[in-house]
Scaffold this active site. Structure first.
Site, mmCIF file in Angstrom:
data_model
loop_
_atom_site.group_PDB
_atom_site.id
_atom_site.type_symbol
_atom_site.label_atom_id
_atom_site.label_comp_id
_atom_site.label_asym_id
_atom_site.label_seq_id
_atom_site.Cartn_x
_atom_site.Cartn_y
_atom_site.Cartn_z
ATOM 1 N N TRP A 157 0.807 -1.228 0.000
ATOM 2 C CA TRP A 157 0.000 0.000 0.000
ATOM 3 C C TRP A 157 0.834 1.269 0.000
ATOM 4 O O TRP A 157 0.315 2.347 -0.292
ATOM 5 C CB TRP A 157 -0.942 0.022 1.221
ATOM 6 C CG TRP A 157 -0.220 -0.184 2.529
ATOM 7 C CD1 TRP A 157 -0.109 -1.363 3.216
ATOM 8 C CD2 TRP A 157 0.495 0.791 3.301
ATOM 9 N NE1 TRP A 157 0.645 -1.197 4.348
ATOM 10 C CE2 TRP A 157 1.031 0.130 4.432
ATOM 11 C CE3 TRP A 157 0.750 2.152 3.153
ATOM 12 C CZ2 TRP A 157 1.799 0.783 5.394
ATOM 13 C CZ3 TRP A 157 1.520 2.809 4.107
ATOM 14 C CH2 TRP A 157 2.032 2.121 5.213
ATOM 15 N N ASN A 158 2.134 1.181 0.350
ATOM 16 C CA ASN A 158 2.855 2.440 0.590
ATOM 17 C C ASN A 158 3.226 3.188 -0.684
ATOM 18 O O ASN A 158 3.385 4.408 -0.666
ATOM 19 C CB ASN A 158 4.083 2.217 1.488
ATOM 20 C CG ASN A 158 5.085 1.263 0.912
ATOM 21 O OD1 ASN A 158 4.780 0.505 0.001
ATOM 22 N ND2 ASN A 158 6.294 1.275 1.443
ATOM 23 N N GLU A 259 10.665 -8.558 -1.763
ATOM 24 C CA GLU A 259 11.206 -7.271 -1.278
ATOM 25 C C GLU A 259 10.541 -7.047 0.074
ATOM 26 O O GLU A 259 9.384 -6.658 0.157
ATOM 27 C CB GLU A 259 10.856 -6.187 -2.306
ATOM 28 C CG GLU A 259 11.782 -5.014 -2.253
ATOM 29 C CD GLU A 259 11.153 -3.849 -1.538
ATOM 30 O OE1 GLU A 259 11.301 -3.813 -0.289
ATOM 31 O OE2 GLU A 259 10.510 -3.021 -2.188
ATOM 32 N N CYS A 293 10.123 1.067 3.081
ATOM 33 C CA CYS A 293 10.944 0.014 3.677
ATOM 34 C C CYS A 293 12.426 0.342 3.608
ATOM 35 O O CYS A 293 13.219 -0.315 4.274
ATOM 36 C CB CYS A 293 10.618 -1.346 3.107
ATOM 37 S SG CYS A 293 10.530 -1.345 1.357
ATOM 38 N N GLU A 468 14.503 -5.269 -8.247
ATOM 39 C CA GLU A 468 13.532 -4.542 -9.075
ATOM 40 C C GLU A 468 14.244 -3.334 -9.668
ATOM 41 O O GLU A 468 15.129 -2.754 -9.034
ATOM 42 C CB GLU A 468 12.341 -4.107 -8.223
ATOM 43 C CG GLU A 468 11.561 -5.317 -7.729
ATOM 44 C CD GLU A 468 10.272 -4.982 -7.014
ATOM 45 O OE1 GLU A 468 10.150 -3.875 -6.473
ATOM 46 O OE2 GLU A 468 9.382 -5.846 -7.002
#
Ligand code: SIN
Length: 489
Positions: A157-158, A259, A293, A468
Site C-alpha cells: 500500500w505504501n 522485497e 521500507c 527490481e
C-alpha cells in the site's frame, strides 16, 4: 469530501479479468481515506473463484503475448507510460486520497512509477541472449532468454503506483502474463493503472487484477500458490509473509522476488558534512511519512558531531507541516491506519520508558485525527529498544551515539534485515571500507534519495532476494534456455 477526478472513469469498482471489468457478485470491500476513515469507493472482496478466473485468463494469454515481437510489446508498454503521465494529476489524487501521502508526493509517485514503465519498455528490446563458443567442432551453442510464464504480483500500500509499475512493467516486457492482487488499503490506484494499460493496448488476459480484503487475501493467493501454472511470485511486504510465500511456493518451485522488511541504519561519521547529512536524512526518512521500507530506522551519530546533528535535525523535524493530503502545505500526511499509529506509539513509549529523551514530537496529533503522529526525534536510543529491532514504519528518528567505526559497523549489521543503509563521510578510504562492510542490498553514501529505475533495488538477509529496476529487474522475469545444435561439420 467526494473524490473528484478530471476523468472520473479512472475510479473502477470491479476486477479486471480476461479484458473485462467483471461485475462482482460477492462481498464488497470499502476503500477508506486514512485521514478520516470515510469510505471513498468500494471494490470486490474477491475469493478463490475470481483468483482462478484471473489465472485461467493469464495462462490462456501467455502463448500469444510471449510470441509478440519485443518491439511490439515495447510499443504497448511505452504507450502505457504515456497514458500514465497524461493522467498524472488524477492518479496523484487517487494515491493521496487512498494512501494519505501529500498531493505533491502523490503526483511525484506517478512520475516515479512511469519512470519504471518507460525503462522496461526500452529494456524489452534488449533481452539479448548469448552465442557460446563450442568446445568441439560442428556445434553451435546458444543461451536464449525466455519469459518465466504467468507471474503473480502481490503489491503493497505504501507506493500503490510505483510498486505495481516496477513489478508489472518488467513482467510484460519479458513476455510474461500477470495476475495481480493489490494491497487492500489502496486498490483504486492499481485498478486505474490497469485500465490505462488496457487502453494502451495490453491484450485481454495479459494483465488481470483482483482486489481482496486482508481476511480474503489468503484465499486468493493460495489459489496462485497451489497452481503450477503460476511460475513466479513477486511480493513486496513483510518478512513473515515473504517467508510464508517462499514455503508455500516450494511445492511447485516457483521463482520468487521478495522485497521484504528493512531496518536501515543511517550513520553520520565525524568527518561528515553535518548539514548535508541532515538534508539527506530528511529526504530518506520523511518521504511518505516514514512509511517506506528503505527509510532509516536507526540513526548512529559519532560523538563529536552528535550535538550539532541532533540540534539541526530536531529543528528541521519540528518545522514539518503535518496535515491532510489535500492541503498543499502538508509535508507529512496521516499514517495508513490505526494499527500503524499504535505501532509507532508503542515504539516511542518503549524507548522513553528505557531512557530515551524526546527532542521533538513524541505524541499523537489527535487534534488532526486518529491516524496522525507527530514527526519525532529521540536521543539516547539503544539496541534494547523495540524501535531498534522492528521496522517502525513511521516518522520517528531514534538517535544513538557511537565512538568507533568498528563499533558502528557491528551495530548497523546487528539485525536480520539487510535492505538499505546510509552513511555520511568525506573520507574516501572510509567510504569504500564502510560500503563494503555494510550487509545490505542498497547503500547510500552522502545521499538520502536512492531509488531510480535504472538501479537494482532489493535486499539481502531477511530483507529478501531478487531485484527490481535495472537490467536485473528484467532478469528476474526470465529464465535461460541452453540450445545446442550439433551435426554442423
Ligand atoms: C518501498 O518502500 O517498498 C519502496 C521504496 C522506494 O521505492 O524507494
Amino acid at each position: 469530501m467526494p473524490l473528484t477526478l478530471t476523468r472520473p472513469a479512472l475510479i473502477r469498482s470491479a476486477n479486471f479479468i480476461g479484458g473485462e471489468w467483471t461485475v462482482a457478485t460477492g462481498a464488497r470491500l470499502d476503500v477508506t481515506d486514512p485521514a478520516t476513515g470515510d469510505t471513498i469507493a468500494c471494490v470486490p472482496d474477491s475469493g478463490a473463484g475470481d483468483a482462478l478466473a484471473a489465472l485461467d485468463a493469464a495462462h490462456a494469454a501467455f502463448p500469444a503475448w510471449r510470441k509478440l515481437p519485443a518491439k511490439q510489446r515495447a510499443a504497448i508498454i511505452k504507450h502505457w507510460n504515456d497514458l500514465v503521465l497524461a493522467h498524472q494529476d488524477d492518479l496523484g489524487k487517487l494515491i493521496s486520497r487512498e494512501q494519505g501521502k501529500p498531493l505533491a508526493e502523490g503526483k511525484g509517485e506517478v512520475a516515479y512509477a512511469a519512470s519504471y514503465i518507460e525503462w522496461f519498455a526500452e529494456e524489452a528490446t534488449r533481452m539479448n541472449g548469448e552465442v557460446i563458443p563450442a568446445p568441439v567442432p560442428g556445434r553451435r551453442m546458444f543461451a536464449l532468454r525466455e519469459p518465466v510464464g504467468v507471474v503473480a504480483a502481490i503489491t503493497p500500500w505504501n507506493f500503490p503506483a510505483a510498486m505495481i509499475a516496477r513489478k508489472i512493467a518488467p513482467a510484460l516486457a519479458a513476455g510474461c502474463t500477470v495476475v495481480c492482487k493489490p494491497a487492500e488499503d489502496t486498490p483504486l490506484t492499481s485498478l486505474a493503472l490497469v485500465l490505462l494499460a488496457h487502453e494502451a493496448g495490453v491484450p485481454p488476459g495479459v494483465l488481470n487484477i483482483v482486489t481482496a480484503s486482508r481476511e480474503k487475501t489468503p484465499e486468493v493467493v493460495d489459489v496462485w500458490l497451489d497452481d503450477s501454472r503460476v511460475r513466479k511470485i513477486t511480493f513486496t511486504g513483510s518478512t513473515p509473509v515473504g517467508k510464508h510465500l517462499a514455503r508455500r511456493s516450494a511445492e511447485t518451485l516457483k521463482k520468487l522476488s521478495l522485497e521484504l522488511g528493512g531496518n536501515a541504519p543511517f550513520i553520520v561519521f565525524e568527518d561528515a558534512d553535518v548539514g548535508a547529512a541532515v538534508d539527506g536524512f530528511m529526504a530518506a526518512k520523511f518521504r511518505n511519512g516514514g512509511q517506506t521500507c528503505v527509510c532509516p530506522n536507526r540513526v548512529f551519530v559519532q560523538r563529536r558531531v552528535f550535538e550539532a546533528f541532533a540540534h539541526q535535525l530536531a529543528a528541521r523535524v519540528a518545522a514539518l507541516q503535518v496535515g491532510p493530503a489535500s492541503d498543499p502545505a502538508s509535508q507529512i500526511g496521516p499514517m495508513i491506519n490505526g494499527r500503524a499509529v499504535q505501532k509507532i506509539e508503542r515504539h516511542v513509549n518503549d524507548a522513553v520508558a528505557k531512557g530515551a529523551k524526546v527532542l521533538t514530537g513524541g505524541r499523537r496529533l489527535a487534534e488532526l485525527g486518529a491516524t496522525y503522529y507527530a514527526p519525532t526525534v529521540l536521543a539516547g536510543a539503544d539496541a534494547t529498544m523495540a524501535c531498534a529491532c522492528e521496522e517502525t514504519f513511521g516518522p520517528v528518528a531514534p538517535l544513538t551515539v557511537f565512538d568507533t567505526e568498528e563499533e558502528v559497523i557491528a551495530a548497523a549489521n546487528d539485525t536480520p534485515f539487510g535492505l538499505a543503509a546510509y552513511f555520511y563521510s568525506q573520507d574516501v578510504r572510509r567510504i569504500w571500507r564502510v560500503a563494503d562492510a555494510l550487509e545490505t542490498g542498497i547503500v547510500g553514501v552522502n545521499e538520502g534519495a536512492l531509488a531510480a529505475e535504472a538501479a537494482p533495488f532489493g535486499g539481502v538477509k531477511e530483507s529478501g532476494y531478487g531485484r527490481e529496476g535495472s537490467t536485473h529487474g528484467l532478469d528476474d522475469y526470465l529464465h535461460t534456455k541452453y540450445v545446442c545444435q550439433g551435426g554442423l561439420d
